[in-house]
Design an enzyme around this catalytic site. Structure first.
Site, short mmCIF file in Angstrom:
data_model
loop_
_atom_site.label_atom_id
_atom_site.label_comp_id
_atom_site.label_asym_id
_atom_site.label_seq_id
_atom_site.Cartn_x
_atom_site.Cartn_y
_atom_site.Cartn_z
N ASN A 15 -2.39 2.76 3.41
CA ASN A 15 -1.79 4.09 3.66
C ASN A 15 -2.57 5.19 2.92
O ASN A 15 -2.49 6.36 3.27
CB ASN A 15 -0.34 4.11 3.20
N PHE A 57 -1.48 -0.81 12.40
CA PHE A 57 -2.37 -0.33 11.34
C PHE A 57 -2.82 -1.44 10.38
O PHE A 57 -4.03 -1.61 10.11
CB PHE A 57 -1.70 0.80 10.54
N ASN A 58 -1.88 -2.20 9.82
CA ASN A 58 -2.26 -3.20 8.80
C ASN A 58 -3.24 -4.24 9.35
O ASN A 58 -4.20 -4.61 8.68
CB ASN A 58 -1.01 -3.91 8.25
N ASP A 77 0.85 -1.20 0.00
CA ASP A 77 0.00 0.00 0.00
C ASP A 77 0.88 1.25 0.00
O ASP A 77 0.83 2.08 0.91
CB ASP A 77 -0.95 0.01 1.21
N THR A 80 2.82 -6.06 2.77
CA THR A 80 3.25 -4.91 3.57
C THR A 80 2.13 -3.89 3.78
O THR A 80 2.39 -2.74 4.16
CB THR A 80 4.46 -4.22 2.92
N HIS A 88 9.31 0.32 8.33
CA HIS A 88 8.75 -1.00 8.62
C HIS A 88 8.94 -2.01 7.48
O HIS A 88 9.51 -3.06 7.66
CB HIS A 88 7.23 -0.88 8.87
N ASP A 89 8.42 -1.66 6.31
CA ASP A 89 8.16 -2.69 5.29
C ASP A 89 9.40 -3.35 4.71
O ASP A 89 9.37 -4.57 4.43
CB ASP A 89 7.28 -2.10 4.18
N ASP A 135 6.70 1.22 2.19
CA ASP A 135 6.48 0.25 1.11
C ASP A 135 7.38 0.59 -0.08
O ASP A 135 7.94 -0.29 -0.74
CB ASP A 135 5.04 0.29 0.61
O1 RIB Z 1 1.94 0.07 10.86
C1 RIB Z 1 2.89 0.22 9.83
C2 RIB Z 1 2.40 -0.38 8.55
O2 RIB Z 1 1.20 0.26 8.13
C3 RIB Z 1 3.39 -0.20 7.39
O3 RIB Z 1 3.26 -1.24 6.48
C4 RIB Z 1 2.92 1.09 6.78
O4 RIB Z 1 3.33 1.20 5.40
C5 RIB Z 1 1.42 0.93 6.88
O5 RIB Z 1 0.99 0.11 5.80
CA CA Z 2 2.72 -0.66 4.14
#
Ligand code: RIB
Ligand code: CA
Length: 315
Positions: free
Chosen positions: A40, A166-167, A11, A125, A240-241, A16
């Site tokens: 996102n 979040f994801n 996303d 991701t 993160h990703d 990402d």
């Molecule tokens: O919480 C972080 C994740 O949520 C990452 O993958 C960021 O890109 C969002 O997608």
């Molecule tokens: Ca992401």
């Protein structure tokens, strides 16, 4: 060295975007396809962003297919509060140099997996909706999947809510389905990715690269870092990703632990929270996930930055 076949479901999203560059720039993975999802930003924006990122990377031969507009149960939680109105705010990006595939994300996922002579790894991701939908629509495709590595959840606190990352918050039913699929699953949660900070020293290494790709990454970190400071008081943003891709390229860069992992679907305050049983407190539940616990951060950044530089040298 045989490059591992890989599909990234994403996303984009600043982190990402770095994950895509890591995959394109690494000789250890063969990025066969990219699928996009809401998260996102809207899936329309995520798809445009993916096309622009791959154009920047001179990787316009990698098919991109548009995926889910919302979660399996029809909700659309968006993260523009972190990634900006476009989902990739900050530096200017090239116009897409190729068109999105006419296939759906699940069609491209299935076709890529079924046409591969060896099992394909999937790195998810964003909200894992597309992968869950693939398993629902085409269960036989499991035979062609080597593993699923997802960025999501946490062994500790969340971010989108105090307990949910979040994801996983954006589509907990999808993650629940993937966790119950019987496929090899690796989880890269916030407990790991918060060790992958784009410190000023890291950003300076990006900015010092003599090409537009490095400079763009540094500018992305500027926008992303400002968001992370404003919302969660981070001095440097956790990227993160790319940790999922790094874990595929060099598993030794991360310490993994087998554990039973579930995702909360019903809690009034805890929906989307991953419950990670690190000490067998649920004796009847067998480990179903390899959980990322610690990161060799200097080795991670050397891997990521060398890949970005390789991509940039091609531009
Ligand atoms: O919480 C972080 C994740 O949520 C990452 O993958 C960021 O890109 C969002 O997608
Ligand atoms: Ca992401």
């Amino acid at each position: 060295m045989v490059a591992r076949p890989l599909i990234i479901d994403c996303d984009p999203g600043h982190d990402d975007a770095v994950a895509l560059l890591l995959a394109v720039g690494s000789p250890h993975v063969d990025l066969r396809a990219v699928t996009t999802t809401f998260g996102n930003c809207s899936v329309e924006d995520a798809t445009r962003n993916a096309l622009q990122i791959l154009t920047l990377a001179h990787a316009t031969d990698i098919p991109v297919a548009r995926g889910a507009e919302g979660s399996i149960d029809g909700k659309s939680t968006l993260g523009n509060y972190v990634h900006g109105a476009s989902g990739l705010d900050g530096p200017p990006m090239p116009e897409p140099g190729f068109d999105v595939s006419p296939e759906t994300a699940t069609e491209l996922l299935r076709r890529t997996i079924e046409s591969s002579t060896e099992p394909v790894s999937i790195a998810a991701t964003g909200p894992i909706t597309n992968v869950a939908q693939l398993l629902l629509d085409h269960p036989a495709v499991k035979d062609g999947i080597h593993e699923i590595v997802f960025m999501g959840g946490s062994t500790e606190r969340g971010n989108h809510t105090p307990t949910a990352e979040f994801n996983t918050f954006a589509d907990p039913e999808a993650l629940d389905l993937v966790l119950g699929s019987g496929l090899p699953v690796r989880m890269v949660g916030l407990n790991l990715t918060h060790q992958a900070l784009a410190t000023p020293a890291v950003v300076e290494r990006m900015a010092a690269m003599d090409h537009v790709v490095g400079r763009t990454c540094a500018a992305w970190m500027g926008f992303f870092g400002a968001s992370y400071n404003r919302v969660w008081e981070f001095a440097a943003p956790p990227v993160h990703d790319p940790c999922t891709i790094a874990g595929l390229i060099d598993p030794g860069l991360i310490a993994w632990r087998d554990a039973f992992v579930a995702v909360e679907l019903d809690g009034r305050w805890t929906r989307g929270t991953t419950v990670v049983d690190l000490h067998q407190r649920y004796p009847d539940q067998q480990p179903n996930v390899q959980v990322a616990m610690s990161l060799d951060a200097p080795r991670y950044w050397d891997l990521v930055l060398s890949a970005i530089d390789r991509v940039g040298q091609r531009s």
